[in-house]
Design a protein around this motif. Structure first.
Motif, PDB file in Angstrom:
ATOM      1  N   ALA A 110       0.789  -1.233  -0.109  1.00  0.00           N
ATOM      2  CA  ALA A 110       0.043   0.000   0.060  1.00  0.00           C
ATOM      3  C   ALA A 110       0.995   1.336  -0.057  1.00  0.00           C
ATOM      4  O   ALA A 110       0.532   2.198  -0.583  1.00  0.00           O
ATOM      5  N   HIS A 111       1.874   1.111   0.793  1.00  0.00           N
ATOM      6  CA  HIS A 111       2.812   2.548   0.851  1.00  0.00           C
ATOM      7  C   HIS A 111       3.186   2.755  -0.531  1.00  0.00           C
ATOM      8  O   HIS A 111       3.637   3.983  -0.762  1.00  0.00           O
ATOM      9  N   GLU A 112       4.161   1.628  -1.192  1.00  0.00           N
ATOM     10  CA  GLU A 112       4.810   1.834  -2.327  1.00  0.00           C
ATOM     11  C   GLU A 112       3.773   2.273  -3.553  1.00  0.00           C
ATOM     12  O   GLU A 112       3.912   3.083  -4.522  1.00  0.00           O
ATOM     13  N   HIS A 113       2.580   1.576  -3.408  1.00  0.00           N
ATOM     14  CA  HIS A 113       1.567   1.670  -4.452  1.00  0.00           C
ATOM     15  C   HIS A 113       1.136   3.299  -4.293  1.00  0.00           C
ATOM     16  O   HIS A 113       0.708   3.945  -5.555  1.00  0.00           O
ATOM     17  N   ALA A 114       1.209   4.044  -3.411  1.00  0.00           N
ATOM     18  CA  ALA A 114       0.693   5.361  -3.335  1.00  0.00           C
ATOM     19  C   ALA A 114       1.670   6.030  -3.210  1.00  0.00           C
ATOM     20  O   ALA A 114       1.345   7.599  -3.272  1.00  0.00           O
ATOM     21  N   ALA A 115       2.869   5.889  -3.603  1.00  0.00           N
ATOM     22  CA  ALA A 115       4.176   6.684  -3.789  1.00  0.00           C
ATOM     23  C   ALA A 115       4.010   7.536  -4.973  1.00  0.00           C
ATOM     24  O   ALA A 115       4.582   8.686  -4.842  1.00  0.00           O
ATOM     25  N   GLU A 116       3.198   6.958  -5.815  1.00  0.00           N
ATOM     26  CA  GLU A 116       3.494   8.033  -7.408  1.00  0.00           C
ATOM     27  C   GLU A 116       2.314   7.117  -8.050  1.00  0.00           C
ATOM     28  O   GLU A 116       1.959   6.204  -7.854  1.00  0.00           O
ATOM     29  N   PRO A 117       1.898   7.932  -9.438  1.00  0.00           N
ATOM     30  CA  PRO A 117       0.907   7.669 -10.325  1.00  0.00           C
ATOM     31  C   PRO A 117       1.381   6.181 -10.987  1.00  0.00           C
ATOM     32  O   PRO A 117       2.677   6.097 -10.987  1.00  0.00           O
ATOM     33  N   LEU A 118       0.309   5.349 -11.259  1.00  0.00           N
ATOM     34  CA  LEU A 118       0.746   4.301 -11.851  1.00  0.00           C
ATOM     35  C   LEU A 118      -0.026   4.088 -13.250  1.00  0.00           C
ATOM     36  O   LEU A 118      -0.495   3.191 -13.942  1.00  0.00           O
ATOM     37  N   ALA A 119       0.025   5.522 -14.039  1.00  0.00           N
ATOM     38  CA  ALA A 119      -0.617   5.517 -15.241  1.00  0.00           C
ATOM     39  C   ALA A 119       0.028   5.208 -16.432  1.00  0.00           C
ATOM     40  O   ALA A 119      -0.780   4.795 -17.143  1.00  0.00           O
ATOM     41  N   LEU A 146      -8.385   2.211  -4.474  1.00  0.00           N
ATOM     42  CA  LEU A 146      -9.513   3.068  -4.089  1.00  0.00           C
ATOM     43  C   LEU A 146      -9.137   4.133  -2.862  1.00  0.00           C
ATOM     44  O   LEU A 146      -9.315   5.262  -2.806  1.00  0.00           O
ATOM     45  N   ALA A 147      -8.489   3.453  -1.916  1.00  0.00           N
ATOM     46  CA  ALA A 147      -8.216   4.159  -0.742  1.00  0.00           C
ATOM     47  C   ALA A 147      -7.057   5.213  -1.052  1.00  0.00           C
ATOM     48  O   ALA A 147      -7.066   6.255  -0.548  1.00  0.00           O
ATOM     49  N   ASN A 148      -6.169   4.744  -1.917  1.00  0.00           N
ATOM     50  CA  ASN A 148      -5.295   5.566  -2.266  1.00  0.00           C
ATOM     51  C   ASN A 148      -5.824   6.867  -3.011  1.00  0.00           C
ATOM     52  O   ASN A 148      -5.189   7.996  -2.763  1.00  0.00           O
ATOM     53  N   LEU A 149      -6.700   6.543  -3.851  1.00  0.00           N
ATOM     54  CA  LEU A 149      -7.355   7.824  -4.410  1.00  0.00           C
ATOM     55  C   LEU A 149      -7.697   8.791  -3.541  1.00  0.00           C
ATOM     56  O   LEU A 149      -7.480  10.002  -3.669  1.00  0.00           O
ATOM     57  N   VAL A 150      -8.461   8.423  -2.731  1.00  0.00           N
ATOM     58  CA  VAL A 150      -9.379   9.514  -1.746  1.00  0.00           C
ATOM     59  C   VAL A 150      -8.160  10.220  -0.893  1.00  0.00           C
ATOM     60  O   VAL A 150      -8.191  11.219  -0.726  1.00  0.00           O
ATOM     61  N   GLN A 151      -7.093   9.410  -0.625  1.00  0.00           N
ATOM     62  CA  GLN A 151      -6.012   9.751   0.332  1.00  0.00           C
ATOM     63  C   GLN A 151      -5.181  10.718  -0.479  1.00  0.00           C
ATOM     64  O   GLN A 151      -4.729  11.923   0.010  1.00  0.00           O
ATOM     65  N   ALA A 152      -5.022  10.552  -1.856  1.00  0.00           N
ATOM     66  CA  ALA A 152      -4.255  11.415  -2.620  1.00  0.00           C
ATOM     67  C   ALA A 152      -5.011  12.584  -2.816  1.00  0.00           C
ATOM     68  O   ALA A 152      -4.485  13.919  -2.581  1.00  0.00           O
ATOM     69  N   ASN A 153      -6.193  12.884  -2.842  1.00  0.00           N
ATOM     70  CA  ASN A 153      -7.099  13.874  -2.951  1.00  0.00           C
ATOM     71  C   ASN A 153      -7.023  14.824  -1.374  1.00  0.00           C
ATOM     72  O   ASN A 153      -6.869  16.051  -1.643  1.00  0.00           O
ATOM     73  N   GLU A 154      -7.147  13.907  -0.347  1.00  0.00           N
ATOM     74  CA  GLU A 154      -6.880  14.886   0.899  1.00  0.00           C
ATOM     75  C   GLU A 154      -5.651  15.327   0.986  1.00  0.00           C
ATOM     76  O   GLU A 154      -5.506  16.337   1.519  1.00  0.00           O
ATOM     77  N   ASP A 170     -20.539  14.622  -0.818  1.00  0.00           N
ATOM     78  CA  ASP A 170     -19.428  14.405  -0.063  1.00  0.00           C
ATOM     79  C   ASP A 170     -19.054  13.203   0.449  1.00  0.00           C
ATOM     80  O   ASP A 170     -18.318  12.954   1.395  1.00  0.00           O
ATOM     81  N   GLN A 171     -19.744  12.102  -0.364  1.00  0.00           N
ATOM     82  CA  GLN A 171     -19.431  10.794   0.597  1.00  0.00           C
ATOM     83  C   GLN A 171     -18.175  10.138  -0.033  1.00  0.00           C
ATOM     84  O   GLN A 171     -17.674   9.201   0.639  1.00  0.00           O
ATOM     85  N   LEU A 172     -17.832  10.491  -1.381  1.00  0.00           N
ATOM     86  CA  LEU A 172     -16.587   9.708  -1.809  1.00  0.00           C
ATOM     87  C   LEU A 172     -15.719  10.733  -2.511  1.00  0.00           C
ATOM     88  O   LEU A 172     -16.014  11.233  -3.511  1.00  0.00           O
ATOM     89  N   ARG A 173     -14.792  11.744  -1.785  1.00  0.00           N
ATOM     90  CA  ARG A 173     -14.187  12.858  -2.362  1.00  0.00           C
ATOM     91  C   ARG A 173     -13.042  12.473  -3.165  1.00  0.00           C
ATOM     92  O   ARG A 173     -12.005  11.844  -2.370  1.00  0.00           O
ATOM     93  N   CYS A 174     -13.163  12.510  -4.490  1.00  0.00           N
ATOM     94  CA  CYS A 174     -11.995  12.496  -5.332  1.00  0.00           C
ATOM     95  C   CYS A 174     -11.540  13.474  -5.991  1.00  0.00           C
ATOM     96  O   CYS A 174     -12.324  14.593  -6.074  1.00  0.00           O
ATOM     97  N   SER A 175     -10.337  13.618  -6.769  1.00  0.00           N
ATOM     98  CA  SER A 175      -9.915  14.970  -7.304  1.00  0.00           C
ATOM     99  C   SER A 175     -10.944  15.247  -8.458  1.00  0.00           C
ATOM    100  O   SER A 175     -11.209  16.394  -8.621  1.00  0.00           O
ATOM    101  N   ALA A 188      -6.386  11.793 -14.495  1.00  0.00           N
ATOM    102  CA  ALA A 188      -5.511  10.663 -14.267  1.00  0.00           C
ATOM    103  C   ALA A 188      -6.473   9.827 -13.030  1.00  0.00           C
ATOM    104  O   ALA A 188      -6.774   8.478 -13.203  1.00  0.00           O
ATOM    105  N   ASP A 189      -7.046  10.433 -12.039  1.00  0.00           N
ATOM    106  CA  ASP A 189      -7.707   9.781 -11.050  1.00  0.00           C
ATOM    107  C   ASP A 189      -9.006   9.229 -11.548  1.00  0.00           C
ATOM    108  O   ASP A 189      -9.439   8.017 -11.014  1.00  0.00           O
ATOM    109  N   LEU A 190      -9.603   9.720 -12.537  1.00  0.00           N
ATOM    110  CA  LEU A 190     -10.706   9.153 -12.959  1.00  0.00           C
ATOM    111  C   LEU A 190     -10.631   8.153 -13.928  1.00  0.00           C
ATOM    112  O   LEU A 190     -11.190   7.188 -13.618  1.00  0.00           O
TER     113      LEU A 190
END
Length: 621
Positions: free
Chosen positions: A368-377, A603-611, A533-538, A551-553
């Motif tokens: 999870a840590h490395e997955h969230a480190a940078e985009p994987l597009a 999915l959790a990483n998407l939300v955290q990145a926006n936060e 406001d139930q799932l806040r993504c970029s 990218a997040d979409l």
């Protein structure tokens, strides 16, 4: 010191093993042996036997086996030489003579221990005196009960440069400086190290006071002041509360690692006596080894802030080279901005226990840590991610554990690649206004039921809001979106309307799309989605960075599409397992469970990145 085999045999012969073990474990007579519930694992039916004649214990449940010395090292957590010394003292057996240097060192250490013990008693007296009123109030405000303060030997150091020195003058300045109780700069007069602080004694595995931690009362720096390293105190090898946590961890079947003294104290007061803490440093290899003596998988419960999570991942990296079969770590993520002390005082022991039940394995935390480190597009980003994970696995010294980590990472990479790949489905353009027809149902009835349950509705609402905010993106995902079956109801009808409108007019912008939807009777649901406001993504935010939103979409739609497929396949695999077990079916089921967990982590990483992006912007960056 040299311990001969003859001396150790004599020590074992003089030790009444059932009496030694019976101090902490209930034993009953069973013929020529004693029997009880094993202290090394939880069990209801006794399978732990002690044989005094042969001088060993054995558990037929977990295979724990050993003699009196092994009992002291494994159950009490003592180093070998300390175990021998304690048994020899109890048996009235003199230890072998030490050489002159070792004897002098031992005598010196004895004086340091006595000085630290007397200092601890003095700090306790000060806490109970008139000058300790403010300190008592601070402990009371933190919710520390008097009985807890007594159990931990909590005390108070007055704001004075010489009171402790005066009361312990019989030890002499030189020894008190060596014990870390006084500070001496050059040839100037020594003075008390701890002043105006709440005092917390640090004890070794035998329960002897060897150092102190002092917390400032009121404002001031440093907030916490520890004793310096001394002949008694090695900060990197010591864990706070290890002496009390060792027996508690055997009973609980786990050991908890938290960041600070007050976390340990608050948890003990709440019933979690198996907690320890490092002493202001990241976990060291020596501390990890001591933790593994108490539990195969210690649980790290570091603070929920960024610093706490960085400390957790540092511990994860440090543990990798040391991993052995069955020996690992797990992680609990506390609510942001809270530590265990805050949580148990605010929400009680039940809330903390609920978090412990959801502890994350080491492999999941690393991924999870490395997955969230940078985009994987892009393929390059995914290749970089894969290389980082392989390099982490390569640091594991044990070949078997290393191979398992590499296999686990390969399975996750396969799932990641499949999820990132657009679904290959037949797509036939349809005339505007015609309704989309779903593809053929899965093969089994159980998988059909899972697929028919629809996709994640919360994520679907977020994606739909993102498409309304960014209608130009619909064309890029037309093949996937056109063949995606949403749940019945207004949400599904709105989804189809949005796709159909995009088919008719590729130049739609948000304002025009919302206007057309309003005329078609979708004004309320479309407005609710944009305000939700139930799932806040970029991509659901009005003023998000366009590149990040795009990218997040893309990522969210990939997760949205993959979810039902994974769930349906998992249902089929589970049905196959229930019908007929095989290793292949089991591996298939495990692989699918990991794929599902990977989707949840993405999915959790998407939300955290926006936060994180919103917090960064709020700070004026």
């Amino acid at each position: 010191m040299s311990l001969s085999p003859a001396f150790l045999d004599e020590l074992r012969a003089r030790t009444h093993l059932s009496a030694l073990i019976g101090k902490t474990t209930k034993l009953t007579k069973a013929g020529r042996e004693f029997r009880g519930c094993c202290p090394f694992h939880n069990e209801k039916t006794p399978s732990f036997y002690v044989n005094d004649e042969k001088g060993f214990y054995h558990c037929f449940g977990c295979s724990a086996h050993g003699d009196a010395i092994r009992w002291m090292t494994d159950q009490r957590g003592l180093p070998f030489i300390d175990a021998v010394k304690e048994l020899a003292q109890a048996a009235g057996l003199a230890m072998p003579a030490q050489d002159r240097h070792a004897a002098k060192k031992a005598e010196r250490a004895k004086g340091l221990v006595e000085a630290c013990e007397d200092a601890a008693d003095w700090f306790v007296q000060q806490l109970g005196g008139i000058a300790g009123a403010e300190a008592r109030a601070v402990f009371a405000k933190r919710g520390v009960k008097p009985e807890t303060a007594k159990a931990f030997g909590l005390g108070f150091a007055p704001d004075s440069r010489g009171k402790l020195r005066a009361d312990l003058k019989e030890y002499g300045d030189q020894l008190l400086v060596e014990a870390g109780l006084l500070i001496q700069v050059d040839n100037k007069e020594p003075y008390d190290r701890f002043r105006g602080r709440l005092m917390i004694p640090i004890r070794d595995q035998r329960g002897r006071t060897i150092a102190f931690g002092g917390r400032i009362i009121g404002d001031g720096e440093p907030k916490y002041l520890n004793s310096p390293e001394t002949p008694l105190f090695d900060k990197g090898r010591t864990l706070f509360n290890l002496d009390r946590a060792s027996p508690a961890s055997r009973k609980a079947g786990r050991v908890l690692v938290v960041e600070g003294y007050m976390d340990v104290i608050a948890l003990a007061q709440a019933g979690f006596g198996e907690a320890v803490a490092p002493l202001g440093t990241a976990l060291t290899e020596a501390q990890l080894e001591r933790l593994w003596r108490l539990s195969d998988v210690p649980i790290l419960c570091f603070d929920g802030d960024a610093a706490g999570q960085k400390a957790a991942i540092r511990a994860a990296h440090r543990a990798l080279p040391l991993l052995q079969p069955g020996k690992s770590l797990s992680f609990v993520t506390l609510p942001d901005g809270q530590d265990p002390d805050d949580l148990v005082r605010g929400k009680g022991a039940g809330a903390f226990e609920a978090l412990l039940a959801q502890a994350q394995p080491l492999v999941d935390r690393l991924w999870a840590h490395e997955h969230a480190a940078e985009p994987l597009a892009t393929p390059e980003q995914r290749a970089g991610f894969r290389q980082r994970m392989q390099e982490l696995a390569q640091t594991i010294a044990h070949p078997g554990v290393q191979a398992e980590y590499k296999a686990d990472f390969r399975a996750r990479f396969d799932a990641l690649r499949e999820a990132a790949r657009p679904a290959r489905r037949e797509w036939t353009p349809r005339a505007p206004g015609t309704r989309w027809k779903p593809p053929l149902a899965p093969a089994t009835e159980q998988a059909l039921a899972v697929k028919a349950a629809g996709i994640d509705r919360v994520l679907a609402k977020a994606v739909l809001a993102g498409l309304i905010r960014h209608p130009a993106e619909i064309a890029r995902h037309m093949e996937v979106l056109g063949s995606l079956k949403l749940a019945d109801g207004a949400l599904g009808r709105l989804f189809e309307a949005v796709v159909d409108l995009a088919v008719e007019d590729r130049a739609l912008d948000t304002e025009r799309l919302v206007t057309i939807l309003a005329k078609s009777g979708f004004d309320q649901i479309a407005g609710d989605l944009l305000r939700a406001d139930q799932l806040r993504c970029s991509f659901t935010e009005r003023d998000a960075d366009p590149a990040m939103a795009r990218a997040d979409l893309d990522e969210a739609i990939a997760i949205l599409v993959a979810g039902p497929e994974v769930n349906a396949a998992l249902a089929e695999a589970t049905a196959a397992m229930q019908a007929h077990y095989s290793d292949e079916a089991f591996e298939r089921q495990v692989s699918l469970v990991r794929e599902k967990q990977a989707l949840e982590a993405r999915l959790a990483n998407l939300v955290q990145a926006n936060e994180d992006a919103r917090a960064f912007k709020a700070e004026g960056n």
